[in-house]
Scaffold this motif. Structure first.
Motif, PDB file in Angstrom:
ATOM      1  N   HIS A 165       0.895  -1.291  -0.225  1.00  0.00           N
ATOM      2  CA  HIS A 165       0.018   0.048  -0.005  1.00  0.00           C
ATOM      3  C   HIS A 165       0.860   1.174  -0.291  1.00  0.00           C
ATOM      4  O   HIS A 165       2.110   1.157   0.443  1.00  0.00           O
ATOM      5  N   ARG A 166       0.159   2.455  -0.506  1.00  0.00           N
ATOM      6  CA  ARG A 166       0.803   3.509  -0.182  1.00  0.00           C
ATOM      7  C   ARG A 166       0.003   4.345   0.598  1.00  0.00           C
ATOM      8  O   ARG A 166      -1.312   4.691   0.477  1.00  0.00           O
ATOM      9  N   LYS A 220      -1.287   7.323   3.189  1.00  0.00           N
ATOM     10  CA  LYS A 220      -1.302   8.831   3.398  1.00  0.00           C
ATOM     11  C   LYS A 220      -1.790   9.144   4.621  1.00  0.00           C
ATOM     12  O   LYS A 220      -2.845   8.630   4.973  1.00  0.00           O
ATOM     13  N   ARG A 266       0.667  -1.280  -4.887  1.00  0.00           N
ATOM     14  CA  ARG A 266       0.898  -0.056  -4.431  1.00  0.00           C
ATOM     15  C   ARG A 266      -0.275   0.665  -4.460  1.00  0.00           C
ATOM     16  O   ARG A 266      -0.489   1.764  -4.492  1.00  0.00           O
ATOM     17  N   SER A 267      -1.517   0.174  -3.929  1.00  0.00           N
ATOM     18  CA  SER A 267      -2.736   0.674  -3.800  1.00  0.00           C
ATOM     19  C   SER A 267      -2.767   1.870  -2.569  1.00  0.00           C
ATOM     20  O   SER A 267      -2.259   1.442  -1.719  1.00  0.00           O
ATOM     21  N   ARG A 268      -3.430   2.946  -2.801  1.00  0.00           N
ATOM     22  CA  ARG A 268      -3.599   3.857  -2.066  1.00  0.00           C
ATOM     23  C   ARG A 268      -4.732   3.866  -0.865  1.00  0.00           C
ATOM     24  O   ARG A 268      -5.613   3.426  -1.149  1.00  0.00           O
TER      25      ARG A 268
END
Length: 628
Positions: free
Chosen positions: A441-442, A444, A595-597
């Motif tokens: 994952h990415r 935030k 690398r889903s957000r």
């Protein structure tokens, strides 16, 4: 929220004078020591009848000796005296030592130079506790990792440049005069820089200094052992110096006898390693997200072992030239690129290993005892380095080749790392969390600074996936005690992780009344001890992606423990592999792509009297918005 680069600290008075003071100290130490070692190697007959090999082993040992004898006293002094004033005293002492050394250079008096080596060891011992206790006083918590990274980079670059300059100056026709003048000049320059260090009040000005350094050393290490995480971080730090000493001490012979290179090849190996440590130290800030991320420590340890092992195989594949070559000739040899790459990566992963450990010690140690803790750690570092020398001697006598010594050290590093991480599972938990949010994952974070850095609080969050706790834990600046369904707590592997993280299992009253009551007692105890506790008030994973009703458990918790409640919301996890999305598993896994957000949003703290389930439900729903 954007963060300034760690290099911006070099423009600020609260950091820059301190940085240049410590940089010039490390640099000047190595100009002097290297010049002495080189002159005793190449011109020993005009100085002494002693064996140069004996002197080359004796001088580094004499430099380390004050760390063993006086670090505990130095830690006490750093607690009692304002740090700027102490730094200026240390720099004045350095000028006096370099004056004595200058007389030794000019009069060819070896014993004065040997005495100066011991003096510079005392100088470094006194400054050591100041070096790491200064930063928590002047840097914000989110700046500590970056500040430590810049300091470690500066230290290794200073050591490298000092060794290069010392060797270059002393071999010139008027080399002794040049060395004497240069070391005095840099000592004065360090004093000038120290006068710009801002006021740094002593944390314990009334401390009575124990005149017995041995008793104080035992007491300091004993005090550090009360905080298990800090003490094992100290051991990890000392282990790094053992590992480094084992590798670096073999570089001269490795360059000369194994790679068949001249002195410039040794300098090249040292340069590659030092640059690697500098790069790794600076990378820590970016990889940690401007917080103390101890998950990087296992990552660094893995790299130290992998590239240490590969250095052995790279050495076997190196084609040794028939005659001794200089640096440029070495670069043309088959197999040398892999050797240099491995050495560079050992340095990089060493930086990733050491910087978070320093930052952890600075943040988890009592402020009034930090300098003494650093002093105790310096004693341990020195003993580990002496131990490394002893182990190296034993290995050589047993017939180990230098590449085999590299291999044995890398394997031993893996064993030590597994032992330390088994004793402090937080390192491993943070590593797994860090890997999750930097690979799959990415993540935030929104207003994550609302999570308090100290003191008790309850975190409440929507429950979307089986990895919610890992994502939240990775974003938090400190450990969290998670309250979770007893069935999830007992899951294979995941359950081991949750037990390792000291999660608190809970069950509905109709399933296990005793476990439910025990959970509330454990939560109250954790909050009483000042911990963060996180609960998922829905009581179960969502099966639709929508936010379920908040149960009454949160009301029971705040009724018993009057602490703030902080609402949070996870966004973007629904539909991932580890959710209860009823859709096709294959399709939803690959539809999200690599690398889903996802995001974690943190709301403003809610007073305990206002923390009703309905109000918190509205807060979490507003934080989540439409992004499931």
């Amino acid at each position: 929220m954007s963060q300034a680069s760690q290099f911006s600290l070099l423009k600020q008075r609260r950091f820059a004078p301190f940085f240049w003071t410590q940089f010039l100290g490390a640099f000047n130490d190595n100009v002097f020591k290297t010049a002495l070692l080189v002159i005793l190697t190449y011109d020993a007959a005009s100085w002494t009848s002693l064996d140069p090999a004996v002197l080359n082993s004796l001088i580094p040992g004499l430099f380390i000796l004050p760390y063993v004898l006086f670090s505990a006293t130095a830690g006490q002094i750093a607690e009692k005296v304002e740090k700027g004033r102490l730094a200026r005293f240390v720099k004045m002492l350095e000028i006096g030592i370099m004056l004595v050394a200058g007389i030794g250079w000019m009069t060819h008096t070896l014993w004065l130079l040997i005495a100066s080596v011991v003096g510079m060891g005392v100088h470094s011992t006194l400054f050591g506790p100041v070096k790491y206790a200064y930063m928590p006083q002047h840097l914000k918590s989110e700046e500590l990792v970056g500040g430590n990274g810049v300091v470690e980079m500066g230290t290794f670059v200073g050591i490298l440049l000092g060794q290069i300059l010392g060797a270059a100056l002393v071999l010139k026709s008027n080399g002794l005069l040049l060395v004497a003048g240069a070391t005095m000049f840099f000592a004065v320059l360090g004093l000038v820089a120290s006068y710009r260090i801002p006021l740094s009040p002593a944390p314990a000005p009334d401390l009575k200094i124990n005149p017995n350094p041995f008793a104080e050393s035992v007491r300091n290490i004993g005090h550090a052992r009360k905080n298990r995480t800090v003490f094992l971080s100290m051991l990890g730090n000392s282990w790094f110096w053992f590992y480094g000493a084992m590798i670096l001490s073999q570089f001269p012979l490795y360059a000369k006898e194994y790679l068949h290179g001249d002195y410039s090849v040794f300098v090249m190996l040292l340069t590659v390693f030092s640059v690697g440590v500098g790069v790794g130290s600076l990378l820590c800030e970016k990889l940690s997200g401007h917080k103390v991320e101890i998950g990087l420590v296992p990552f660094g340890s893995i790299g130290l072992s992998l590239f240490g092992i590969d250095l052995y195989f790279a050495s076997l594949g190196y084609v040794r030239p028939p005659v001794e070559v200089e640096m440029m000739g070495m670069l043309a040899q088959a197999g040398v690129t892999r050797v240099l790459f491995d050495i560079a990566m050992i340095g990089v992963f060493g930086g990733l290993f050491i910087v978070p450990l320093f930052a952890l010690i600075q943040t988890r140690c009592e402020p009034a005892h930090l300098s003494r803790t650093i002093g105790g750690m310096n004693i341990m570092n020195a003993l580990f380095m002496i131990g490394a020398a002893g182990v190296a001697i034993v290995m050589i006598k047993m017939g180990f080749s230098i590449p085999e010594m590299f291999l044995a050290t890398a394997i031993l590093n893996a064993i030590v790392a597994l032992y330390i991480f088994s004793l402090v599972p937080e390192f491993l938990m943070r590593f797994l969390a860090w890997m999750l949010i930097h690979t799959i994952h990415r993540v935030k974070t929104v207003d994550v600074d609302r999570i308090p850095e100290e003191g008790p609080a309850v975190l409440v969050c929507n429950h979307v996936s089986y990895v919610d706790a890992i994502v939240i834990g990775a974003a938090s600046p400190r450990p969290i005690r998670f309250v979770m369904d007893h069935k999830i707590f007992k899951m294979p592997f995941m359950g081991w992780l949750f037990r390792t993280a000291r999660a608190i299992p809970i069950a509905p009253a109709k399933e296990d009344q005793f476990l439910m009551e025990k959970a509330y007692i454990d939560i109250a105890q954790a909050l009483h001890e000042g911990d963060l506790v996180c609960i998922f008030p829905e009581g179960r994973l969502t099966s639709t992606g929508e936010l379920g009703e908040f149960r009454g458990g949160i009301a029971k918790i705040v009724e018993r423990s009057k602490v703030p409640v902080i609402p949070m919301a996870l966004r973007g996890l629904w539909g991932s592999l580890l959710t209860r999305d009823p859709g096709n598993l294959f399709e939803r896994t690959f539809a999200r792509g690599p690398r889903s957000r996802l995001a974690l949003a943190v709301g403003t703290p809610v007073a305990p009297e206002d923390a009703t389930p309905d109000y918190l439900h509205k807060q979490v729903l507003a934080l989540r918005g439409d992004w499931k």
